[in-house]
Motif scaffolding. Structure first.
Motif, PDB file in Angstrom:
ATOM      1  N   LEU A 251     -11.413 -16.799   3.019  1.00  7.06           N
ATOM      2  CA  LEU A 251     -10.892 -17.867   3.391  1.00  7.06           C
ATOM      3  C   LEU A 251     -10.142 -18.437   3.296  1.00  7.06           C
ATOM      4  N   GLY A 302     -11.989 -20.514  -0.367  1.00  9.00           N
ATOM      5  CA  GLY A 302     -11.001 -21.573   0.912  1.00  9.00           C
ATOM      6  C   GLY A 302     -11.788 -23.246   0.750  1.00  9.00           C
ATOM      7  N   GLY A 303     -11.207 -24.023   1.287  1.00  7.56           N
ATOM      8  CA  GLY A 303     -11.459 -24.983   1.013  1.00  7.56           C
ATOM      9  C   GLY A 303     -11.718 -25.796  -0.456  1.00  7.56           C
ATOM     10  N   ILE A 307     -17.939 -26.731  -3.384  1.00  9.77           N
ATOM     11  CA  ILE A 307     -19.077 -27.272  -1.499  1.00  9.77           C
ATOM     12  C   ILE A 307     -19.100 -25.684  -1.038  1.00  9.77           C
ATOM     13  N   GLY A 309     -19.968 -22.843  -2.245  1.00  7.87           N
ATOM     14  CA  GLY A 309     -18.851 -21.905  -3.018  1.00  7.87           C
ATOM     15  C   GLY A 309     -18.342 -20.868  -3.945  1.00  7.87           C
ATOM     16  N   ALA A 333     -14.196 -27.725   4.260  1.00 10.79           N
ATOM     17  CA  ALA A 333     -13.831 -27.426   6.269  1.00 10.79           C
ATOM     18  C   ALA A 333     -14.214 -28.844   6.734  1.00 10.79           C
ATOM     19  N   CYS A 337     -11.811 -29.863   9.817  1.00 11.96           N
ATOM     20  CA  CYS A 337     -12.214 -29.357  11.337  1.00 11.96           C
ATOM     21  C   CYS A 337     -12.173 -30.591  11.692  1.00 11.96           C
ATOM     22  N   PHE A 382     -23.114 -28.095   9.356  1.00 14.05           N
ATOM     23  CA  PHE A 382     -23.389 -27.151   9.289  1.00 14.05           C
ATOM     24  C   PHE A 382     -21.750 -25.662   8.373  1.00 14.05           C
ATOM     25  N   TYR A 383     -22.123 -25.750   7.491  1.00 14.68           N
ATOM     26  CA  TYR A 383     -21.603 -24.474   7.502  1.00 14.68           C
ATOM     27  C   TYR A 383     -22.185 -23.322   7.635  1.00 14.68           C
ATOM     28  N   MET A 384     -21.577 -22.048   7.394  1.00 13.74           N
ATOM     29  CA  MET A 384     -21.499 -20.634   7.885  1.00 13.74           C
ATOM     30  C   MET A 384     -23.169 -20.334   8.668  1.00 13.74           C
ATOM     31  N   VAL A 410     -16.093 -26.455  15.840  1.00 14.24           N
ATOM     32  CA  VAL A 410     -15.302 -25.858  15.345  1.00 14.24           C
ATOM     33  C   VAL A 410     -14.628 -24.691  14.602  1.00 14.24           C
ATOM     34  N   ARG A 412     -12.191 -21.770  13.312  1.00 18.85           N
ATOM     35  CA  ARG A 412     -10.514 -21.386  12.693  1.00 18.85           C
ATOM     36  C   ARG A 412      -9.796 -22.968  12.712  1.00 18.85           C
ATOM     37  N   GLY A 413     -10.883 -23.642  11.908  1.00 18.30           N
ATOM     38  CA  GLY A 413     -10.162 -25.114  12.028  1.00 18.30           C
ATOM     39  C   GLY A 413      -8.747 -25.605  11.373  1.00 18.30           C
ATOM     40  N   ARG A 415      -6.127 -24.129  11.665  1.00 15.52           N
ATOM     41  CA  ARG A 415      -5.540 -22.596  12.047  1.00 15.52           C
ATOM     42  C   ARG A 415      -4.319 -23.173  13.353  1.00 15.52           C
ATOM     43  N   ALA A 441     -16.832 -20.458  11.789  1.00 19.78           N
ATOM     44  CA  ALA A 441     -16.467 -21.857  12.805  1.00 19.78           C
ATOM     45  C   ALA A 441     -18.187 -22.456  11.640  1.00 19.78           C
TER      46      ALA A 441
HETATM   47  N1  SAH Z   1     -16.032 -23.753   0.635  1.00 18.39           N
HETATM   48  C1  SAH Z   1     -15.342 -23.483   1.717  1.00 18.39           C
HETATM   49  C2  SAH Z   1     -17.240 -23.336   2.530  1.00 18.39           C
HETATM   50  C3  SAH Z   1     -17.246 -21.597   2.035  1.00 18.39           C
HETATM   51  S1  SAH Z   1     -18.808 -21.564   2.814  1.00 18.39           S
HETATM   52  C4  SAH Z   1     -15.907 -25.160   2.231  1.00 18.39           C
HETATM   53  O1  SAH Z   1     -15.141 -25.954   0.933  1.00 18.39           O
HETATM   54  O2  SAH Z   1     -14.728 -25.548   2.996  1.00 18.39           O
HETATM   55  C5  SAH Z   1     -18.140 -20.519   4.588  1.00 18.39           C
HETATM   56  C6  SAH Z   1     -18.023 -21.299   5.399  1.00 18.39           C
HETATM   57  O3  SAH Z   1     -16.736 -22.338   5.638  1.00 18.39           O
HETATM   58  C7  SAH Z   1     -17.811 -20.886   7.174  1.00 18.39           C
HETATM   59  O4  SAH Z   1     -18.956 -19.612   7.067  1.00 18.39           O
HETATM   60  C8  SAH Z   1     -17.560 -21.860   7.573  1.00 18.39           C
HETATM   61  O5  SAH Z   1     -18.425 -21.806   8.076  1.00 18.39           O
HETATM   62  C9  SAH Z   1     -17.388 -22.961   7.057  1.00 18.39           C
HETATM   63  N2  SAH Z   1     -14.810 -23.253   6.861  1.00 18.39           N
HETATM   64  C10 SAH Z   1     -14.293 -22.108   6.073  1.00 18.39           C
HETATM   65  N3  SAH Z   1     -13.261 -22.730   6.245  1.00 18.39           N
HETATM   66  C11 SAH Z   1     -13.308 -22.943   8.058  1.00 18.39           C
HETATM   67  C12 SAH Z   1     -12.423 -22.921   8.866  1.00 18.39           C
HETATM   68  N4  SAH Z   1     -11.266 -23.137   8.954  1.00 18.39           N
HETATM   69  N5  SAH Z   1     -13.145 -23.660  10.276  1.00 18.39           N
HETATM   70  C13 SAH Z   1     -14.157 -23.627  10.331  1.00 18.39           C
HETATM   71  N6  SAH Z   1     -15.096 -23.664   9.497  1.00 18.39           N
HETATM   72  C14 SAH Z   1     -14.136 -23.085   8.080  1.00 18.39           C
END
Ligand code: SAH
Length: 467
Positions: A251, A302-303, A307, A309, A333, A337, A382-384, A410, A412-413, A415, A441
Motif C-alpha cells: 500500500l 499505508g494510511g 486502522i 493496519g 484512506a 479518498c 468499506f475498506y478491503m 474510489v 487508487r485514491g 494517486r 479501492a
Molecule cells: N491502514 C490503511 C488501511 C489498510 S487496509 C489505512 O488507514 O488507510 C487496506 C485497504 O485500505 C484497501 O483494501 C483499500 O480499501 C484501502 N486503501 C488504502 N489505500 C487506498 C487508496 N490509496 N485508495 C483507495 N483505497 C485505499
C-alpha cells in the motif's frame, strides 16, 4: 561570502534604536529578546514600543537623534523613514566605529539582520546579503517546519549532560559517536514526543551503559498515508529520513518510499490480498531482529497504522521483546479518498455519523451486522471490500437499505491514476464488474456520495458512464 555570520552577546548591553514606529517595534522585540538594553530615540513613540523598552530596563529619549546618543552603545539600528537622519546615523556610527544597521537600506549598513529560526539555545540566521530577503524568509519558513519545536529542549538536555559525557569519554571521537547516537535515536525522539523526563532517564542510562556497539534500536510504526507523498506528516518524513531499515508493504506508494533515507535498507514485506510476501509472524520477527541489532527501523504502513493496519499486533510483539517503539498516525484512506473525490463523510443534512468497516469477510461468508449498517443518516466506508462488493450490497439491501442509495468506489485514491465510479447500491457491483477499477479501492455508501458531482476537484479520471 559577502557577510560573516556572527552571534553577538548583547545581554545587558546598551543598543541604540532610532525610530518609534512599527519597524522600530519589531527591532525592539528582537533586541530585547537577546537581552539588550535598548536606548530608544525618537520624537514620536508608539505606546507599545515604549512599554516594551521600559519593561526590558531600557531608556526612552523623546527627541530627534543627535550624535551624543551614540555614547557607549554596542550597536546602532536606525528604523526611521527620514533619509537624512538615516544617513547621519550611518556617518556618525561609522566614524565612531560602532556597527550600524539602517533598516531596508543595505548600502548604509555595516551589519544586517538575518531571518531567524529561534530554537534557543539553537539559533539559525539566514541571510541573502540584503539581496532577496523574501527568499531568506521562505527558507526560514521551510526550516521552521523541518525543525521540531522541541529542538530547544533537546539542546538544553544535551547541555545538562555535556560535562558528564566529557568525563565518561576521553576522546573527541568517542564523544561525537555517543552524541550522534543519542541525537539520532530514541532520546531525541522522546524529547520531540514531549517526554522530557523519560528522555533524561534514557540518556542517563545510555551514558552509564554506553557501549556503543550493543544497544537496542527502536521501531517506528509510521502511517504513510494513502499514496500522495504530500499527505505525509512532518514526523513521518523525519523518521523516514533517519531510518537504518525501512519495512514497507504494497500500500505504500513509490513516491513515498522515495523519501526514505538514501542508504536505508528497504525491505518489502508484501501484503497484497491473499499474497503475503512475508507472513505477519515473519514481519514481527524481522522487526524485533533488526531493532535488537541496534537499528532504527521504520515500519511504513499505508494510511494509518491503527486502522485496519494490524499495528496493534506488531506493537504487542515488540513490547514482549522489550523493543522501544513509537507510532506515528497517518491519513487513513477513508479520509483521503473521500476528500480527493469531493465526498464529505458527514454532512448536516445527509449524514450524522460515519463507520469504517472491513469488507474482508472471514471465510468469505457474511459476518457483518447488516441490520445495523442499513440504518439511515450515516455514511459507510468499506475498506478491503472490492472483492466482496456484491455480497456487501446484497446484504445491505436485504437488511432494508434503499436500493437507490448512492455508492462510490474510489480506486487508487490520491494517486495520479485515481478513479471514481458512482452508481446505485443495487447496480454498483455490476458497474464495477464492467469497469474493473483496480485496487486498492474504497467503497463509500450514503447520501453524501451525491455531493461528489458538485465537489469533485481532483483529477478527471472518472470512467465514462456506462450505456
Ligand atoms: N491502514 C490503511 C488501511 C489498510 S487496509 C489505512 O488507514 O488507510 C487496506 C485497504 O485500505 C484497501 O483494501 C483499500 O480499501 C484501502 N486503501 C488504502 N489505500 C487506498 C487508496 N490509496 N485508495 C483507495 N483505497 C485505499
Amino acid at each position: 561570502m559577502e557577510y560573516l555570520p556572527l552571534f553577538f552577546d548583547l545581554q545587558g548591553q546598551p543598543v541604540l534604536l532610532i525610530g518609534g514606529g512599527d519597524i522600530a517595534l519589531r527591532k525592539a522585540r528582537l533586541l530585547t529578546r537577546a537581552g539588550a538594553r535598548v536606548r530608544l530615540v525618537s520624537p514620536e513613540i508608539l505606546p507599545e514600543v515604549e512599554q516594551l523598552v521600559v519593561e526590558a530596563a531600557g531608556e526612552i529619549i523623546e527627541a530627534r537623534y543627535r550624535d551624543e546618543h551614540l555614547n557607549g552603545v554596542r550597536l546602532v539600528v536606525a528604523a526611521t523613514d527620514d533619509d537624512e537622519v538615516n544617513q547621519q546615523v550611518h556617518t556618525d556610527a561609522v566614524a565612531a566605529g560602532i556597527p550600524v544597521n539602517v533598516v531596508d537600506n543595505p548600502p548604509l549598513c555595516t551589519f544586517i539582520f538575518p531571518a531567524i529560526v529561534d530554537r534557543s539555545p539553537i539559533v539559525i540566521g539566514i541571510s541573502s546579503a540584503g539581496k532577496a530577503p523574501v527568499l531568506a524568509r521562505n527558507l526560514r519558513a521551510k526550516l521552521e517546519t523541518l525543525i521540531p519545536p522541541r529542538y530547544a529542549e533537546l539542546a538544553s538536555l544535551v547541555g545538562r549532560f555535556r560535562s558528564a559525557a566529557k568525563l565518561k569519554f576521553d576522546s573527541v571521537n568517542k564523544r561525537r559517536n555517543f552524541w550522534e547516537r543519542v541525537l539520532g535515536g530514541s532520546v531525541a525522539e522522546r524529547v520531540f514526543a514531549g517526554q522530557t523526563r523519560e528522555a533524561e532517564e534514557l540518556l542517563l542510562q545510555q551514558l552509564h551503559t554506553a557501549d556503543a556497539d550493543h544497544q537496542v534500536g527502536e521501531v517506528y510504526l509510521v502511517g504513510a498515508g494513502p499514496g500522495d507523498p504530500e499527505l505525509l506528516t512532518f514526523k513521518a518524513l523525519r523518521l523516514m529520513q533517519q531510518a537504518d531499515v525501512v519495512m514497507y508493504d504494497a500500500l505504500v506508494s513509490a513516491e513515498v518510499l522515495d523519501l526514505c533515507r538514501r542508504d536505508a535498507d528497504l525491505i518489502y514485506v508484501g501484503k497484497q490480498r491473499d499474497n503475503h510476501a512475508v507472513p505477519q509472524q515473519g514481519i514481527n520477527d524481522l522487526l524485533v531482529q533488526h531493532a535488537k541489532a541496534g537499528k532504527r527501523v521504520v515500519r511504513l504502513k499505508g494510511g494509518d497504522p491503527f486502522i485496519f493496519g494490524r499495528g496493534g499486533e506488531e506493537l504487542q510483539q515488540l513490547k514482549a521483546a522489550g523493543v522501544p517503539f513509537q507510532v506515528v498516525p497517518g491519513i487513513t484512506a477513508a479520509s483521503a479518498c473521500s476528500t480527493y473525490a469531493g465526498i464529505p463523510l458527514t454532512h448536516r443534512e445527509y449524514s450524522q455519523s460515519v463507520k469504517f468497516i472491513t469488507g474482508q469477510l472471514k471465510n468469505r461468508t457474511s459476518d457483518l451486522d447488516f441490520d445495523e449498517l442499513a440504518g439511515s443518516r450515516q455514511t459507510l466506508v468499506f475498506y478491503m471490500g472490492l472483492h466482496t462488493i456484491e455480497k456487501l450490497s446484497k446484504g445491505l439491501i436485504v437488511a432494508g437499505k434503499a436500493k437507490d442509495t448512492p455508492v462510490a468506489i474510489v480506486s487508487r485514491g490520491t494517486r495520479p491514476d485515481q478513479q471514481v465510479l458512482t452508481g446505485r447500491l443495487d447496480q454498483i457491483a455490476q458497474l464495477q464488474q464492467k469497469a474493473q477499477l483496480p485496487a486498492p479501492a474504497l467503497i463509500i455508501v450514503g447520501e453524501v456520495v451525491e455531493l461528489h458531482q458538485t465537489l469533485a476537484w481532483f483529477g478527471d479520471n472518472e470512467p465514462a458512464p456506462l450505456p
